[in-house]
Scaffold this motif. Structure first.
Motif, PDB file in Angstrom:
ATOM      1  N   ASN A 182      11.573  45.157  31.510  1.00  0.00           N
ATOM      2  CA  ASN A 182      12.852  45.875  31.371  1.00  0.00           C
ATOM      3  C   ASN A 182      13.899  45.398  32.383  1.00  0.00           C
ATOM      4  OD1 ASN A 182      14.482  47.684  29.954  1.00  0.00           O
ATOM      5  ND2 ASN A 182      14.112  49.348  31.396  1.00  0.00           N
ATOM      6  N   GLY A 183      13.902  44.073  32.596  1.00  0.00           N
ATOM      7  CA  GLY A 183      14.927  43.470  33.443  1.00  0.00           C
ATOM      8  C   GLY A 183      14.594  43.408  34.914  1.00  0.00           C
ATOM      9  N   LYS A 184      13.407  43.908  35.291  1.00  0.00           N
ATOM     10  CA  LYS A 184      13.036  43.856  36.718  1.00  0.00           C
ATOM     11  C   LYS A 184      12.795  42.411  37.144  1.00  0.00           C
ATOM     12  CE  LYS A 184      11.218  48.545  37.254  1.00  0.00           C
ATOM     13  NZ  LYS A 184      11.800  49.075  36.018  1.00  0.00           N
ATOM     14  N   LEU A 239       8.137  42.242  21.039  1.00  0.00           N
ATOM     15  CA  LEU A 239       8.499  42.280  22.454  1.00  0.00           C
ATOM     16  C   LEU A 239       9.492  43.411  22.706  1.00  0.00           C
ATOM     17  CD1 LEU A 239       9.083  38.460  23.043  1.00  0.00           C
ATOM     18  CD2 LEU A 239       7.068  39.782  23.700  1.00  0.00           C
ATOM     19  N   LYS A 240       9.176  44.251  23.654  1.00  0.00           N
ATOM     20  CA  LYS A 240      10.076  45.328  24.054  1.00  0.00           C
ATOM     21  C   LYS A 240       9.667  45.789  25.444  1.00  0.00           C
ATOM     22  CE  LYS A 240       7.240  48.808  21.754  1.00  0.00           C
ATOM     23  NZ  LYS A 240       7.202  49.894  20.767  1.00  0.00           N
ATOM     24  N   PRO A 241      10.551  46.467  26.163  1.00  0.00           N
ATOM     25  CA  PRO A 241      10.174  46.948  27.501  1.00  0.00           C
ATOM     26  C   PRO A 241       8.912  47.810  27.446  1.00  0.00           C
ATOM     27  CG  PRO A 241      12.534  47.157  27.170  1.00  0.00           C
ATOM     28  CD  PRO A 241      11.962  46.769  25.844  1.00  0.00           C
ATOM     29  N   LEU A 242       7.983  47.563  28.366  1.00  0.00           N
ATOM     30  CA  LEU A 242       6.760  48.360  28.409  1.00  0.00           C
ATOM     31  C   LEU A 242       7.101  49.814  28.741  1.00  0.00           C
ATOM     32  CD1 LEU A 242       4.500  45.877  30.419  1.00  0.00           C
ATOM     33  CD2 LEU A 242       4.511  46.254  27.946  1.00  0.00           C
ATOM     34  N   PRO A 243       6.382  50.769  28.156  1.00  0.00           N
ATOM     35  CA  PRO A 243       6.686  52.188  28.395  1.00  0.00           C
ATOM     36  C   PRO A 243       6.756  52.544  29.881  1.00  0.00           C
ATOM     37  CG  PRO A 243       5.008  51.960  26.691  1.00  0.00           C
ATOM     38  CD  PRO A 243       5.249  50.595  27.233  1.00  0.00           C
ATOM     39  N   PRO A 279      16.726  53.326  31.356  1.00  0.00           N
ATOM     40  CA  PRO A 279      16.440  53.265  29.908  1.00  0.00           C
ATOM     41  C   PRO A 279      16.184  51.833  29.447  1.00  0.00           C
ATOM     42  CG  PRO A 279      18.780  53.662  30.309  1.00  0.00           C
ATOM     43  CD  PRO A 279      18.105  53.748  31.638  1.00  0.00           C
ATOM     44  N   ALA A 280      15.591  51.701  28.276  1.00  0.00           N
ATOM     45  CA  ALA A 280      15.260  50.374  27.730  1.00  0.00           C
ATOM     46  C   ALA A 280      16.523  49.529  27.568  1.00  0.00           C
ATOM     47  CB  ALA A 280      14.545  50.531  26.396  1.00  0.00           C
ATOM     48  N   LYS A 281      16.489  48.310  28.150  1.00  0.00           N
ATOM     49  CA  LYS A 281      17.659  47.417  28.097  1.00  0.00           C
ATOM     50  C   LYS A 281      17.606  46.446  26.925  1.00  0.00           C
ATOM     51  CE  LYS A 281      18.203  47.518  33.127  1.00  0.00           C
ATOM     52  NZ  LYS A 281      18.063  46.750  34.377  1.00  0.00           N
ATOM     53  N   PHE A 282      16.443  46.364  26.264  1.00  0.00           N
ATOM     54  CA  PHE A 282      16.270  45.381  25.203  1.00  0.00           C
ATOM     55  C   PHE A 282      15.698  46.050  23.951  1.00  0.00           C
ATOM     56  CE2 PHE A 282      15.575  43.501  29.374  1.00  0.00           C
ATOM     57  CZ  PHE A 282      16.470  42.433  29.371  1.00  0.00           C
TER      58      PHE A 282
END
Length: 380
Positions: free
Chosen positions: A280-282, A314-318, A326-329
């Motif tokens: 999530n962008g980290k 592919l999506k931000p892990l929970p 919040p989810a950026k992608f």
């Protein structure tokens, strides 16, 4: 198959100025400088060097210190030089030697391995085709092929000359796959996840693909006008890069272009879009590009660790998503992410072209006004 003029042939033809298709837009030209002078700069930020010697140490404190340094570089830069990475230097030298020998062959010999992007045959010897309205090209030829897992390779596409190419590249790919597991494990721990989580999320041992691209950047008579590779982020999970110790890699960090130093026996590692999305962008997928020069040929060996194109969403892990973050992608397969990046790039190019056309029209109008005013002055 459409014949493509190789950059190597162009460079060896004796030209003193490059064709307009290779000249970068004016807004880019302001930041393209002499790469050798850039590499010598000691002031300003430097790409971090991470020592992996203790990444699997029995001593928990020593191991955690190594993981923390890797994590910090991934959070801050998204790119780093890896040293003491466990891959024998002799093997890396063999890989470089065979790649250099392949590109040392006559162009006609290399053409036997030519790819054909128009028909979807992407593996093999190639040069970038103009895939945008402006016809922009990059100052490089390349050789691209899948190197791991072994059961998915097509050895008929691999160079037969030099004779050590297949063996050296195969051995290197196996070593890189082991290194990737170590890095995924450390980066998972760095996010507070189970050690095997990130690797599972990108396909695990069975599905993660390692694709090698040998980039060949010939000497360029006007390096201040061209780029070997234009600015981009890698779509991969991780990218590992060897090079022939000729500088060229630049990273966009802190609002400006930073030239990476050449660190002996190191492997450059990039965090790619895939890990940026999962975290999530980290972890950062940094914008980077390649400069060329008129004195030395530059060669780099990039291996992209990619998830299967369609199998995984592919999506931000929970665990990485919260009210504060919040989810950026949006959820996308790897194939959809590739298509999205290509579409976005085309849209940006259309906007840029429209802006240039508007500027030309404005400039023309201003010139017409000046001419009219001069005529009026003459009449007076």
């Amino acid at each position: 198959m459409v014949a493509v003029e190789r950059v190597e042939s162009l460079a060896n033809s004796g030209i003193i100025s490059i064709p307009k298709e290779y000249i970068r837009p004016k807004e880019e030209l302001e930041s393209i400088n002499d790469v050798f002078l850039e590499e010598k700069k000691e002031d300003g930020p430097q790409v971090p060097t991470i020592d992996l010697q203790d990444i699997e140490s029995e001593d928990q404190i020593i191991r955690e210190k190594c993981i923390e340094e890797l994590k910090k570089a991934a959070l801050d830069w998204g790119v780093m030089h890896l040293i003491n990475h466990g891959i024998p230097v002799e093997l890396m030298e063999r890989v470089k030697k065979t790649g250099e020998e392949f590109f040392g062959l006559d162009v006609e010999e290399k053409e036997k391995y030519a790819n054909d992007q128009a028909t979807g045959k992407i593996q093999g010897y190639g040069s970038k085709l103009a895939n945008n309205a402006s016809g922009q090209l990059e100052w490089e030829d390349y050789f691209f092929h899948l190197v791991y897992p072994e059961d998915k390779r097509d050895l008929s596409l691999w160079p037969k000359t030099p004779t050590d190419y297949i063996e050296a590249t195969s051995e290197y790919a196996k070593c890189l796959r082991l290194l990737a597991t170590k890095v995924f494990k450390a980066l998972s721990i760095g996010l507070g996840l189970e050690p095997d989580r990130l690797e599972k999320e990108v396909g695990g041992l069975e599905e993660l693909l390692l694709q090698m691209k040998i980039n060949y950047y010939p000497k360029c008579p006007q390096p201040e006008l061209a780029l070997g590779v234009e600015a981009h982020t890698d779509v991969s999970a991780l990218t590992f890069i060897l090079h022939n110790m000729v500088p060229g890699l630049q990273l966009f960090y802190g609002g400006k272009w930073i030239t990476a130093k050449c660190v002996p026996d190191s492997i450059v590692m990039h965090i790619g879009d895939t890990l940026e999305i999962l975290s999530n962008g980290k972890y950062k997928s940094i914008l980077h590009r390649g400069l060329v020069n008129k004195e030395k040929v530059r060669i780099s060996w990039a291996v992209f660790c990619e998830p299967p194109k369609e199998k995984i969403v592919l999506k931000p892990l929970p665990e990485m998503v919260s009210v504060e973050s919040p989810a950026k992608f949006p959820p996308r397969t790897f194939a959809q992410h590739l298509a999205h990046k290509l579409f976005r790039k085309e849209q940006e190019e259309l906007v840029s072209e429209k802006k240039e056309q508007e500027e030309l029209v404005t400039e023309k109008k201003e010139q017409e006004v000046l001419v009219t005013e001069k005529k009026d002055q003459v009449c007076v």
